[in-house]
Design a protein around this motif. Structure first.
Motif, PDB file in Angstrom:
ATOM      1  N   THR A 287       0.853  -1.180   0.000  1.00  0.00           N
ATOM      2  CA  THR A 287       0.000   0.000   0.000  1.00  0.00           C
ATOM      3  C   THR A 287       0.892   1.233   0.000  1.00  0.00           C
ATOM      4  O   THR A 287       1.752   1.396   0.873  1.00  0.00           O
ATOM      5  CB  THR A 287      -0.935   0.019   1.225  1.00  0.00           C
ATOM      6  OG1 THR A 287      -1.779  -1.138   1.184  1.00  0.00           O
ATOM      7  CG2 THR A 287      -1.805   1.271   1.220  1.00  0.00           C
ATOM      8  N   LEU A 288       0.687   2.088  -1.001  1.00  0.00           N
ATOM      9  CA  LEU A 288       1.483   3.301  -1.162  1.00  0.00           C
ATOM     10  C   LEU A 288       0.544   4.488  -1.279  1.00  0.00           C
ATOM     11  O   LEU A 288      -0.346   4.492  -2.148  1.00  0.00           O
ATOM     12  CB  LEU A 288       2.361   3.219  -2.416  1.00  0.00           C
ATOM     13  CG  LEU A 288       3.361   2.058  -2.497  1.00  0.00           C
ATOM     14  CD1 LEU A 288       4.027   2.031  -3.875  1.00  0.00           C
ATOM     15  CD2 LEU A 288       4.421   2.186  -1.403  1.00  0.00           C
ATOM     16  N   ALA A 289       0.737   5.465  -0.432  1.00  0.00           N
ATOM     17  CA  ALA A 289      -0.055   6.704  -0.461  1.00  0.00           C
ATOM     18  C   ALA A 289      -1.556   6.407  -0.513  1.00  0.00           C
ATOM     19  O   ALA A 289      -2.323   7.076  -1.199  1.00  0.00           O
ATOM     20  CB  ALA A 289       0.359   7.570  -1.652  1.00  0.00           C
ATOM     21  N   GLY A 290      -1.977   5.351   0.192  1.00  0.00           N
ATOM     22  CA  GLY A 290      -3.379   5.022   0.285  1.00  0.00           C
ATOM     23  C   GLY A 290      -3.919   4.149  -0.830  1.00  0.00           C
ATOM     24  O   GLY A 290      -5.105   3.778  -0.808  1.00  0.00           O
ATOM     25  N   THR A 291      -3.091   3.776  -1.811  1.00  0.00           N
ATOM     26  CA  THR A 291      -3.514   2.908  -2.909  1.00  0.00           C
ATOM     27  C   THR A 291      -2.852   1.544  -2.765  1.00  0.00           C
ATOM     28  O   THR A 291      -1.635   1.455  -2.530  1.00  0.00           O
ATOM     29  CB  THR A 291      -3.142   3.513  -4.273  1.00  0.00           C
ATOM     30  OG1 THR A 291      -3.856   4.744  -4.453  1.00  0.00           O
ATOM     31  CG2 THR A 291      -3.490   2.573  -5.422  1.00  0.00           C
ATOM     32  N   VAL A 292      -3.629   0.490  -2.892  1.00  0.00           N
ATOM     33  CA  VAL A 292      -3.082  -0.869  -2.873  1.00  0.00           C
ATOM     34  C   VAL A 292      -2.495  -1.178  -4.256  1.00  0.00           C
ATOM     35  O   VAL A 292      -3.200  -1.085  -5.264  1.00  0.00           O
ATOM     36  CB  VAL A 292      -4.174  -1.900  -2.527  1.00  0.00           C
ATOM     37  CG1 VAL A 292      -3.596  -3.316  -2.574  1.00  0.00           C
ATOM     38  CG2 VAL A 292      -4.770  -1.607  -1.163  1.00  0.00           C
ATOM     39  N   ILE A 293      -1.213  -1.519  -4.285  1.00  0.00           N
ATOM     40  CA  ILE A 293      -0.559  -1.913  -5.533  1.00  0.00           C
ATOM     41  C   ILE A 293      -0.507  -3.434  -5.558  1.00  0.00           C
ATOM     42  O   ILE A 293       0.149  -4.059  -4.709  1.00  0.00           O
ATOM     43  CB  ILE A 293       0.868  -1.349  -5.645  1.00  0.00           C
ATOM     44  CG1 ILE A 293       0.877   0.156  -5.340  1.00  0.00           C
ATOM     45  CG2 ILE A 293       1.426  -1.628  -7.037  1.00  0.00           C
ATOM     46  CD1 ILE A 293       0.111   1.005  -6.298  1.00  0.00           C
ATOM     47  N   SER A 294      -1.207  -4.032  -6.509  1.00  0.00           N
ATOM     48  CA  SER A 294      -1.203  -5.485  -6.667  1.00  0.00           C
ATOM     49  C   SER A 294      -0.238  -5.848  -7.789  1.00  0.00           C
ATOM     50  O   SER A 294      -0.487  -5.560  -8.965  1.00  0.00           O
ATOM     51  CB  SER A 294      -2.612  -5.987  -6.997  1.00  0.00           C
ATOM     52  OG  SER A 294      -3.494  -5.765  -5.910  1.00  0.00           O
ATOM     53  N   PHE A 295       0.881  -6.469  -7.404  1.00  0.00           N
ATOM     54  CA  PHE A 295       1.924  -6.826  -8.363  1.00  0.00           C
ATOM     55  C   PHE A 295       1.746  -8.256  -8.862  1.00  0.00           C
ATOM     56  O   PHE A 295       1.402  -9.162  -8.095  1.00  0.00           O
ATOM     57  CB  PHE A 295       3.309  -6.748  -7.713  1.00  0.00           C
ATOM     58  CG  PHE A 295       3.814  -5.363  -7.451  1.00  0.00           C
ATOM     59  CD1 PHE A 295       4.222  -4.541  -8.485  1.00  0.00           C
ATOM     60  CD2 PHE A 295       3.896  -4.886  -6.140  1.00  0.00           C
ATOM     61  CE1 PHE A 295       4.707  -3.269  -8.237  1.00  0.00           C
ATOM     62  CE2 PHE A 295       4.384  -3.617  -5.882  1.00  0.00           C
ATOM     63  CZ  PHE A 295       4.788  -2.801  -6.934  1.00  0.00           C
ATOM     64  N   ALA A 296       2.028  -8.460 -10.147  1.00  0.00           N
ATOM     65  CA  ALA A 296       2.291  -9.783 -10.706  1.00  0.00           C
ATOM     66  C   ALA A 296       3.652  -9.689 -11.372  1.00  0.00           C
ATOM     67  O   ALA A 296       3.909  -8.774 -12.170  1.00  0.00           O
ATOM     68  CB  ALA A 296       1.224 -10.184 -11.720  1.00  0.00           C
TER      69      ALA A 296
END
Length: 311
Positions: free
Chosen positions: A169-178
C-alpha cells in the motif's frame, strides 16, 4: 594522385571511426534521470513516485556508476522497482550491493534477468540483428551469486516478484503486483491468480513487472488486467541511429517500443485506439553488455515515474 586520395580517404574514415568509438564509450557513462508522468491511478488517488532502475551490468571498478546509482536515493521515491541484469561479472556482488545500498532503505521490489544468473560470454554483436540472438552454449555456464543477491535484497524488505504476486500500500492505494522471472531464458511461469483481496472501498492499481518484455509476457499481463507494465532488458537498442531509433530490441518486442512510455498491445491509453491498452514502460537501463561497453544516441538511464489519477 589516385593513391594519395585513397590514402587520405582511408585516414579520414579511420579517424572518424575512432572518434565515433570514443564518443560511444563516453556516452555509456553519461547517466541521465528520466522523469515521466503516467495517468494510471484510480480517481481520487494521491500521486505515487516510483523509481525504476534496470540493467546495471556492474563490473568491479565502476565507481562513477556506483556513486550515481547511490545518489538516486536522494530523490526520496515512494517505491523502487529493479527489473534485473544487475551483474556483468562473476565478482560483481560487492559492487552491486554497494550501489544499491541506499535504495534498500526505501520499499522496493525486483525481478531477475539472465545476467543475474549467468556470467557474460563474448558473442558477435552481429547476432543481435538475428530474429533470436540467444546462443545455446554446449559448455556449462558461469553461475553468478544469484541466491546471495536475492537474500540480500529480501532481508532488507524488498519483494522478490519472480513468478509470484504481492501487494503493498502506497499513499493510500493498494498496488497489486504480478511478476515474472526472465522470459529471455524461459524461466517465466505466470503466477496463479487471483490477486489477494483488496479491502472493500480501497483504491487499487494492478502492475506487472518483468525483465525482458517478450510479447508473450506482455500479453499475459494485459490479459490479467495489469494497468501498468514495467520492463527493461532492451538497453533501448544501445546503439541507435538518430531519427531512426533502435536497430534491435534483443527480444520480439518491436523497435518503436524499445524504450520509453507506450501502450500495449495498442496505442497509449491516453491516445485514440488505446482505450483497451495497458501502459508499458521499458527502461533503456544503466549499463551495457560487458564486451560491448558503448552506447550511441541512447544514454543510460534511470526513471522517476510519477503515477497520477486518470484524466
Amino acid at each position: 594522385m589516385a593513391k594519395s586520395i585513397l590514402l587520405n580517404t582511408v585516414a579520414v574514415g579511420t579517424a572518424a571511426a575512432a572518434a565515433g568509438l570514443g564518443y560511444a564509450l563516453l556516452e555509456a557513462q553519461a547517466y541521465v534521470l528520466r522523469r515521466v508522468t503516467v495517468p494510471v491511478l484510480p480517481s481520487g488517488a494521491q500521486p505515487i513516485r516510483i523509481l525504476h532502475i534496470s540493467d546495471l551490468h556492474m563490473i568491479p571498478g565502476q565507481a562513477k556508476k556506483v556513486e550515481w546509482v547511490r545518489e538516486l536515493a536522494s530523490l526520496n521515491p515512494d517505491f523502487v522497482i529493479n527489473t534485473g541484469d544487475n551483474f556483468a561479472d562473476v565478482d560483481a556482488l560487492p559492487v552491486v550491493t554497494k550501489a544499491l545500498e541506499p535504495l534498500l532503505d526505501i520499499p522496493g521490489a525486483f525481478v531477475m534477468g539472465s545476467n543475474d544468473y549467468y556470467g557474460p560470454r563474448f558473442k558477435s554483436p552481429a547476432r543481435y540483428l538475428l530474429p533470436d540472438s540467444r546462443i545455446k552454449h554446449k559448455s556449462e555456464p558461469v553461475h553468478l551469486p544469484t541466491a546471495a543477491f536475492a537474500r540480500h535484497m529480501t532481508e532488507r524488505g524488498w519483494l522478490d516478484l519472480s513468478n509470484t504476486r504481492a501487494q503493498v500500500t502506497l499513499a493510500g492505494t493498494v498496488i497489486s503486483f504480478a511478476g515474472l522471472d526472465d522470459p529471455h531464458i524461459d524461466l517465466d511461469v505466470y503466477p496463479a491468480g487471483p490477486d489477494a483481496q483488496v479491502p472493500e472501498g480501497a483504491l487499487e492499481l494492478k502492475v506487472g513487472v518483468v525483465h525482458a518484455p517478450y510479447t508473450r509476457a506482455l500479453n499475459q499481463f494485459h490479459q490479467d488486467d495489469r494497468a501498468l507494465i514495467i520492463a527493461g532488458h532492451t538497453h533501448g537498442g544501445q546503439l541507435c541511429l538518430p531519427g531512426y531509433g533502435a536497430l534491435v530490441t534483443n527480444c520480439d518486442l518491436d523497435r518503436k517500443r524499445a524504450k520509453g512510455l507506450h501502450g500495449w498491445p495498442g496505442a497509449r491509453p491516453d491516445q485514440v485506439g488505446g482505450e483497451d491498452s495497458s501502459w508499458l514502460y521499458v527502461s533503456a537501463g544503466l549499463g551495457t553488455a560487458k564486451y560491448t561497453p558503448v552506447r550511441f544516441a541512447c544514454r543510460p538511464e534511470a526513471t522517476l515515474m510519477t503515477l497520477v489519477p486518470k484524466g
